[in-house]
Design an enzyme around this catalytic site. Sequence first.
Site, PDB file in Angstrom:
ATOM      1  N   LYS A 208      -5.219   0.363 -15.929  1.00 45.86           N
ATOM      2  CA  LYS A 208      -4.146  -0.606 -16.200  1.00 45.86           C
ATOM      3  C   LYS A 208      -4.078  -0.926 -17.690  1.00 45.86           C
ATOM      4  CE  LYS A 208      -3.357  -5.472 -15.108  1.00 45.86           C
ATOM      5  NZ  LYS A 208      -3.749  -6.528 -14.174  1.00 45.86           N
ATOM      6  N   GLU A 214     -15.248   3.586 -19.962  1.00 41.13           N
ATOM      7  CA  GLU A 214     -15.688   4.606 -19.004  1.00 41.13           C
ATOM      8  C   GLU A 214     -14.559   5.597 -18.708  1.00 41.13           C
ATOM      9  OE1 GLU A 214     -16.159   1.368 -18.724  1.00 41.13           O
ATOM     10  OE2 GLU A 214     -18.095   0.879 -17.813  1.00 41.13           O
ATOM     11  N   GLY A 264      -6.556  -5.746 -10.947  1.00 39.30           N
ATOM     12  CA  GLY A 264      -7.147  -4.437 -10.656  1.00 39.30           C
ATOM     13  C   GLY A 264      -7.671  -4.325  -9.234  1.00 39.30           C
ATOM     14  N   ARG A 265      -8.466  -5.306  -8.806  1.00 44.98           N
ATOM     15  CA  ARG A 265      -9.104  -5.204  -7.483  1.00 44.98           C
ATOM     16  C   ARG A 265      -8.127  -5.435  -6.334  1.00 44.98           C
ATOM     17  NH1 ARG A 265     -10.781  -9.268 -10.602  1.00 44.98           N
ATOM     18  NH2 ARG A 265     -10.540 -11.434  -9.959  1.00 44.98           N
ATOM     19  N   GLU A 351     -15.914 -10.419  -7.371  1.00 45.14           N
ATOM     20  CA  GLU A 351     -15.278 -10.576  -8.683  1.00 45.14           C
ATOM     21  C   GLU A 351     -14.234 -11.697  -8.623  1.00 45.14           C
ATOM     22  OE1 GLU A 351     -15.011  -7.213 -11.804  1.00 45.14           O
ATOM     23  OE2 GLU A 351     -13.054  -7.238 -10.844  1.00 45.14           O
ATOM     24  N   HIS A 382     -30.280   1.011  12.180  1.00 49.47           N
ATOM     25  CA  HIS A 382     -31.576   1.675  12.014  1.00 49.47           C
ATOM     26  C   HIS A 382     -32.146   1.418  10.621  1.00 49.47           C
ATOM     27  CE1 HIS A 382     -31.310   3.957  15.811  1.00 49.47           C
ATOM     28  NE2 HIS A 382     -30.028   3.692  15.624  1.00 49.47           N
ATOM     29  N   LYS A 497     -19.867  -6.170 -21.526  1.00 48.89           N
ATOM     30  CA  LYS A 497     -19.067  -5.141 -22.223  1.00 48.89           C
ATOM     31  C   LYS A 497     -19.198  -5.318 -23.734  1.00 48.89           C
ATOM     32  CE  LYS A 497     -15.083  -4.694 -19.148  1.00 48.89           C
ATOM     33  NZ  LYS A 497     -13.646  -4.920 -19.060  1.00 48.89           N
TER      34      LYS A 497
HETATM   35  C1  G6Q Z   1     -10.469  -5.739 -11.379  1.00 45.40           C
HETATM   36  C2  G6Q Z   1     -10.973  -5.729 -12.723  1.00 45.40           C
HETATM   37  C3  G6Q Z   1     -11.652  -4.460 -13.149  1.00 45.40           C
HETATM   38  C4  G6Q Z   1     -10.717  -3.365 -13.600  1.00 45.40           C
HETATM   39  C5  G6Q Z   1     -11.532  -2.268 -14.285  1.00 45.40           C
HETATM   40  C6  G6Q Z   1     -10.688  -1.140 -14.759  1.00 45.40           C
HETATM   41  O1  G6Q Z   1      -9.872  -6.656 -10.888  1.00 45.40           O
HETATM   42  O2  G6Q Z   1      -9.975  -6.107 -13.594  1.00 45.40           O
HETATM   43  O3  G6Q Z   1     -12.505  -3.948 -12.157  1.00 45.40           O
HETATM   44  O4  G6Q Z   1      -9.994  -2.840 -12.528  1.00 45.40           O
HETATM   45  O5  G6Q Z   1     -12.227  -2.840 -15.366  1.00 45.40           O
HETATM   46  O6  G6Q Z   1      -9.735  -1.597 -15.667  1.00 45.40           O
HETATM   47  P1  G6Q Z   1      -8.562  -0.683 -16.119  1.00 45.40           P
HETATM   48  O7  G6Q Z   1      -7.725  -0.356 -14.916  1.00 45.40           O
HETATM   49  O8  G6Q Z   1      -7.816  -1.478 -17.132  1.00 45.40           O
HETATM   50  O9  G6Q Z   1      -9.168   0.557 -16.698  1.00 45.40           O
END
Ligand code: G6Q
Length: 537
Positions: A208, A214, A264-265, A351, A382, A497
């Site tokens: 996003k 990463e 994001g989540r 989160e 198990h 971060k």
């Molecule tokens: C979710 C967070 C986080 C995010 C990641 C990836 O709610 O905001 O997990 O989705 O850090 O971010 P980008 O999509 O910006 O790479």
Amino acid sequence: MPFKNLDQLPAYTTLQELAKSPVDLTCHGAMNRERIRSYICSNDSFDLLYATQRVDDDVLDTLQQLADESKVVDQLLAMKQGEVMNRIDGYDSENRQVLHTSCRDLFAGSPMAAEATSQAERELDKLKAFLADLDARLVNSEGKPFTDMVQVGIGGSDLGPRAVYHALSAYQTPGRRVHFISNVDPDDAVSVLAGLDLSRTLVNVVSKSGTTLETLTNEEFVRAAYVKAGLDPSLHFIAVTGEGSPMDSPKYLRSFYMFDYIGGRYSATSMVGGVMLGFALGYDSFVDILRGANIVDRAAEERDIRKNVPLLLALLGIWNHNLLGCETVAVLPYSQGLIRFAAHLQQCDMESNGKSITRQGKFLSYQSGPIVWGEPGTNGQHAFYQLIHQGTTIVPCEFIGFRKSQYDDDIMIHNTSSQEKLAANLLAQSLALATGQKSENPNRYFPGNRPNSILMADRLTPRTMGELLAIYETKIAFQGFIWNINSFDQEGVQLGKKLANQLLDHLSACHLDESYSGISSDPAGWTLLQAAGIIDN
Ligand code: G6Q
């Protein structure tokens, strides 16, 4: 809308009284037929069976009062209509709308946040055209169709989509497979790429912000592999990103957008999940996921808690966590497809609700989100169920089960199918946790009164998967509203971060200048790098 803290609500005081003597499920006859049959809440495909929770009608009536006093449904409506819910009053914060529901508000005629839904529709049209191109004429440089897709993304750009992909692999388009690279660990990328014919693979880079370390690192890693193989990345790489982000660039074969009002989540039903799921399952199946999610979004507007699955699940969670003092919750799907669902929920829930301040920036005087964990049954049985049954920690359990298997390919042994064995195990665990077992032998004694509930549907399909996603997204949002916290930001991930970047600056300076030392500017970080053996002493 003025928000109150949980402990300012009159119903909370009544619940504290009721929590001193919750119903004893171990009493003879406690789990009677009437209780089991009346403590069921149904929304469309899912039934929530909650007779095995430590609640009675008094508790349920008071939870209803709590829901009314906290105006939890009004808050959900405000969220869906586009109120700025992602904020902390008087402090710098993300200050955004929370409109993931707009991605699936496509079926009822008049969407609640029209502009956001029309943006979602525009992206869906682009996706439909792209998938049609893939079916008809979009091929690789040798004229062969694409068979594989690698999704590069992390956090919300990975967990939800990946969980849904695994859940629905039974419905995959023949000849298409998806792979995921999320961790910046180079071994992740190497092992995924090793098994692929890159010439027939699309790479879907999802971020996003377009700035995530990463993801950008892994994108470069994969690009380098394409270049090494003599392939042109611009014919293979797709982007899903925010409009105007650093990744919003013509270098991609196709670009899809997600918007800042989708967290994001909560983004699996946006293009973050859509492009990959459309590739794997086909456009119509993705729309079925959206349809399922939208059914729950609408059912969640019901004010009667006994008729609203996500709301009841949220309130039972608050009863167990805040009133009965249980620290964690285990999500236990009896479905192999849901192998990554608990991982998605860990992010979505922890989160969102792992917060310590109210929406007015004051420290909370009660617990917010619990620790969430889980694994599919019967494997978990198990492994860690011993602790759930006889350990000193009480772990409320949320079982998820299905009456039918996905493939309809089963075997009868001793007159029962595997699916029946799976379901019988689920129900048996639920009952055993609730009722326990008296025994003279302390080693064989089961205390019981271990609260749990069961979410049950016919079959795990694209539509029920959409429902399940939305049930949990909405449960989490409801809980956050009642706790008066902001469930939609994640400031808690920033400090790590920042410090990681500081350490990387040291490492990069070392590569440029062997005599560099960070001891004076960052004694703790520098010494830790030395102590861990990442740099020489
Ligand atoms: C979710 C967070 C986080 C995010 C990641 C990836 O709610 O905001 O997990 O989705 O850090 O971010 P980008 O999509 O910006 O790479």
